[in-house]
Design a protein around this motif. Sequence first.
Motif, PDB file in Angstrom:
ATOM      1  N   LEU A 100      -9.692   8.619  -6.266  1.00  0.00           N
ATOM      2  CA  LEU A 100      -9.596   8.599  -7.848  1.00  0.00           C
ATOM      3  C   LEU A 100      -8.240   8.070  -7.980  1.00  0.00           C
ATOM      4  O   LEU A 100      -8.001   7.435  -9.231  1.00  0.00           O
ATOM      5  N   SER A 101      -7.162   8.538  -7.511  1.00  0.00           N
ATOM      6  CA  SER A 101      -5.848   8.265  -7.638  1.00  0.00           C
ATOM      7  C   SER A 101      -5.275   6.946  -7.230  1.00  0.00           C
ATOM      8  O   SER A 101      -4.310   6.322  -7.555  1.00  0.00           O
ATOM      9  N   MET A 102      -5.910   6.167  -6.247  1.00  0.00           N
ATOM     10  CA  MET A 102      -5.176   5.089  -5.742  1.00  0.00           C
ATOM     11  C   MET A 102      -5.690   3.854  -6.499  1.00  0.00           C
ATOM     12  O   MET A 102      -6.951   3.595  -7.067  1.00  0.00           O
ATOM     13  N   PRO A 103      -4.668   2.884  -7.131  1.00  0.00           N
ATOM     14  CA  PRO A 103      -4.854   1.727  -7.686  1.00  0.00           C
ATOM     15  C   PRO A 103      -5.560   0.541  -6.872  1.00  0.00           C
ATOM     16  O   PRO A 103      -4.981  -0.005  -6.506  1.00  0.00           O
ATOM     17  N   LEU A 104      -6.935   0.790  -7.031  1.00  0.00           N
ATOM     18  CA  LEU A 104      -7.690  -0.183  -6.165  1.00  0.00           C
ATOM     19  C   LEU A 104      -8.359  -1.278  -6.828  1.00  0.00           C
ATOM     20  O   LEU A 104      -9.352  -2.173  -6.228  1.00  0.00           O
ATOM     21  N   GLU A 105      -8.231  -1.289  -8.198  1.00  0.00           N
ATOM     22  CA  GLU A 105      -9.210  -2.004  -9.312  1.00  0.00           C
ATOM     23  C   GLU A 105      -8.843  -3.495  -8.769  1.00  0.00           C
ATOM     24  O   GLU A 105     -10.132  -4.422  -8.994  1.00  0.00           O
ATOM     25  N   ASP A 106      -7.851  -4.142  -8.222  1.00  0.00           N
ATOM     26  CA  ASP A 106      -7.751  -5.567  -7.921  1.00  0.00           C
ATOM     27  C   ASP A 106      -8.188  -5.986  -6.653  1.00  0.00           C
ATOM     28  O   ASP A 106      -7.773  -7.149  -6.357  1.00  0.00           O
ATOM     29  N   LEU A 107      -8.615  -5.073  -5.687  1.00  0.00           N
ATOM     30  CA  LEU A 107      -8.830  -5.307  -4.330  1.00  0.00           C
ATOM     31  C   LEU A 107     -10.436  -5.421  -4.172  1.00  0.00           C
ATOM     32  O   LEU A 107     -10.995  -4.775  -4.948  1.00  0.00           O
ATOM     33  N   ASP A 108     -10.749  -6.204  -3.180  1.00  0.00           N
ATOM     34  CA  ASP A 108     -12.514  -6.415  -2.940  1.00  0.00           C
ATOM     35  C   ASP A 108     -12.689  -5.167  -2.585  1.00  0.00           C
ATOM     36  O   ASP A 108     -11.875  -4.341  -1.644  1.00  0.00           O
ATOM     37  N   LEU A 109     -13.928  -4.661  -2.842  1.00  0.00           N
ATOM     38  CA  LEU A 109     -14.525  -3.489  -2.634  1.00  0.00           C
ATOM     39  C   LEU A 109     -14.537  -3.059  -1.041  1.00  0.00           C
ATOM     40  O   LEU A 109     -14.437  -1.847  -0.797  1.00  0.00           O
ATOM     41  N   MET A 110     -14.876  -4.093  -0.212  1.00  0.00           N
ATOM     42  CA  MET A 110     -14.860  -3.679   1.212  1.00  0.00           C
ATOM     43  C   MET A 110     -13.582  -3.129   1.662  1.00  0.00           C
ATOM     44  O   MET A 110     -13.528  -2.212   2.685  1.00  0.00           O
ATOM     45  N   TYR A 111     -12.447  -3.603   1.205  1.00  0.00           N
ATOM     46  CA  TYR A 111     -10.989  -2.869   1.731  1.00  0.00           C
ATOM     47  C   TYR A 111     -10.747  -1.519   1.178  1.00  0.00           C
ATOM     48  O   TYR A 111      -9.947  -0.934   1.580  1.00  0.00           O
ATOM     49  N   TRP A 112     -11.539  -0.973   0.178  1.00  0.00           N
ATOM     50  CA  TRP A 112     -11.373   0.278  -0.023  1.00  0.00           C
ATOM     51  C   TRP A 112     -11.300   1.375   0.858  1.00  0.00           C
ATOM     52  O   TRP A 112     -10.764   2.438   1.037  1.00  0.00           O
ATOM     53  N   TYR A 113     -12.408   1.237   1.659  1.00  0.00           N
ATOM     54  CA  TYR A 113     -12.763   2.153   2.896  1.00  0.00           C
ATOM     55  C   TYR A 113     -11.681   2.117   3.658  1.00  0.00           C
ATOM     56  O   TYR A 113     -11.005   3.251   3.920  1.00  0.00           O
ATOM     57  N   ALA A 114     -10.872   0.961   4.029  1.00  0.00           N
ATOM     58  CA  ALA A 114      -9.686   1.142   4.985  1.00  0.00           C
ATOM     59  C   ALA A 114      -8.621   1.766   4.392  1.00  0.00           C
ATOM     60  O   ALA A 114      -7.705   2.688   4.923  1.00  0.00           O
ATOM     61  N   ILE A 115      -8.157   1.536   3.095  1.00  0.00           N
ATOM     62  CA  ILE A 115      -7.274   1.826   2.163  1.00  0.00           C
ATOM     63  C   ILE A 115      -7.176   3.500   1.974  1.00  0.00           C
ATOM     64  O   ILE A 115      -6.248   4.260   2.155  1.00  0.00           O
ATOM     65  N   VAL A 116      -8.386   3.737   1.484  1.00  0.00           N
ATOM     66  CA  VAL A 116      -8.582   5.542   1.306  1.00  0.00           C
ATOM     67  C   VAL A 116      -8.689   6.097   2.578  1.00  0.00           C
ATOM     68  O   VAL A 116      -8.129   7.064   2.563  1.00  0.00           O
ATOM     69  N   GLY A 117      -9.345   5.589   3.685  1.00  0.00           N
ATOM     70  CA  GLY A 117      -9.735   6.191   4.851  1.00  0.00           C
ATOM     71  C   GLY A 117      -8.425   6.254   5.727  1.00  0.00           C
ATOM     72  O   GLY A 117      -8.217   7.348   6.522  1.00  0.00           O
ATOM     73  N   ALA A 118      -7.231   5.488   5.557  1.00  0.00           N
ATOM     74  CA  ALA A 118      -6.305   5.547   6.500  1.00  0.00           C
ATOM     75  C   ALA A 118      -5.421   6.923   6.187  1.00  0.00           C
ATOM     76  O   ALA A 118      -5.038   7.544   7.255  1.00  0.00           O
ATOM     77  N   PRO A 119      -5.148   7.204   5.037  1.00  0.00           N
ATOM     78  CA  PRO A 119      -4.338   8.461   4.729  1.00  0.00           C
ATOM     79  C   PRO A 119      -5.115   9.634   5.210  1.00  0.00           C
ATOM     80  O   PRO A 119      -4.611  10.703   5.634  1.00  0.00           O
ATOM     81  N   LEU A 120      -6.500   9.443   4.749  1.00  0.00           N
ATOM     82  CA  LEU A 120      -7.263  10.651   5.194  1.00  0.00           C
ATOM     83  C   LEU A 120      -7.374  10.945   6.702  1.00  0.00           C
ATOM     84  O   LEU A 120      -7.403  12.041   7.022  1.00  0.00           O
ATOM     85  N   MET A 121      -7.541   9.890   7.441  1.00  0.00           N
ATOM     86  CA  MET A 121      -7.464   9.982   8.831  1.00  0.00           C
ATOM     87  C   MET A 121      -6.132  10.648   9.381  1.00  0.00           C
ATOM     88  O   MET A 121      -6.092  11.384  10.083  1.00  0.00           O
ATOM     89  N   VAL A 122      -4.937  10.254   8.937  1.00  0.00           N
ATOM     90  CA  VAL A 122      -3.796  10.621   9.325  1.00  0.00           C
ATOM     91  C   VAL A 122      -3.626  12.231   9.070  1.00  0.00           C
ATOM     92  O   VAL A 122      -3.084  13.123  10.021  1.00  0.00           O
TER      93      VAL A 122
END
Length: 480
Positions: A100-122
């Motif tokens: 909810l807090s990451m500014p992802l509106e200007d990115l392609d939907l597919m890349y949301w997984y990588a951007i949201v998932g990276a900090p969660l994995m760490v």
Amino acid sequence: MRSGGHQAEATVISRPPFISAVWASRARAVPVMPILAVVYVVLIAVAELLTAMTDARWGLALHIGIFTALLVQASLVTGQPYHKLLLVLALAPLVRILSLSMPLEDLDLMYWYAIVGAPLMVTALLVARTLGLSWRSIGFSVRSLRIQALVVTTGLAFGVAEYFILKPEPLIDEFSWSAFWLPALILLIGTGFNEELVFRGVMQSASSDALGKWAILYVTVVFAVLHLGYKSVVDVAFVFAVGLFFGWVVAKTRSLLGVTLSHGITNIALYLVVPFLGIAGSTAPSIGVHNVQISPYEFSQEVQRLRAMAPLPQIAPIPSATRTATRTATATPSPTAAPAATPGPAEVLPPQPTGEPGPTETYTVQPGDSLADIAALYSTTVEELLRLNDLPEPNLLYSGQTILVPGRAAPPPELPPATPPPPEPSPPPTANVHVVEEGETLGLIAERYGTTVEVLLELNSLPDPNVVPVGTSLVVPQPP
């Protein structure tokens, strides 16, 4: 004996006189921590429903409160069995906080997984290390290869089954290797590995000390609760059954290999393969992305139900009569030129020219609007709208909100034409006009009129088959 007697007297004195010995013993026997564990799951469920059905900001606020409470309580019970459970349970609200807090509106939907998932994995790996969980205990091992191979084959079946439940739009435009390989890799790692690491790896392993044999069921409930945003009881039940199966496999094999590949293949089949096979009838409205990390938020377009974490990637705005009716000018409008001819049903209105700066107006945000849409509609910028409305960031926009937009002065008056304007364009003699209703897609409309999506795109000059707002008038061929 005297020492024992004094201790007994002290115990009686420390107990309030209005509480009997029986009730005091019952209170001490109440399992407080298991009750709190259930309460936290209920609160997470409420936060998910608030996010999907009311205002995402209320859901975000509740998730932040749950996350804080879990961390504080975990710090107060250090060394006890429930310390690990409370700490890893904080990963559940963290999933939605990141989304909810990451500014992802200007990115392609597919890349949301990588951007949201990276900090969660760490974060999950750091939590595992803090709790002293070994690599083997969280499933980083290769065991029972025959069983793992059988588990992997379930991924395709799960993907097909869930497609019949959700009928999502594909995440790629065409089924080709060049369009397929990168999204498939992102889904495999961003959903398959990442979610299995968090839930079946770290959370299930850490909660086993406190919950014992109930750990698998508890973690599966948490996993299913994070899918409530899809407003589908059938899907939540399906996710619960799959999560229970994955949890049992990991408990038996002590390996994440099979469930990771099965989970990834499920989403690859669901969003990249099965939508192009045409094996399911078009009997239900399509939805957007289905994933724990990214949850849906209903849009007026049937293809866009994803908004729980941020507005969707930007699309070209399509002004409609609904939007025009919601604008209320705050200053006296300037004289305008003679109106131009009304566009036909197949024509898309471009943004109006700005002219000189004019007075500000108010605009009521419609379902599916983003600041970028509104900025394009009024020929301005997102930064200007943020400044006019004192908004800290563009994601804090909700349906029904009234915002200020720059006014537009009228262009200089034009001389009346020497000849009458050409007649309005009308559909060809062999065509009809169809008004898009709620839940309809171009595929459904094409099937109804015995044509193809490509023909509808060409007839109506539509740039994107996934962007057809409710109420749009489309030129369609006469049904055979």
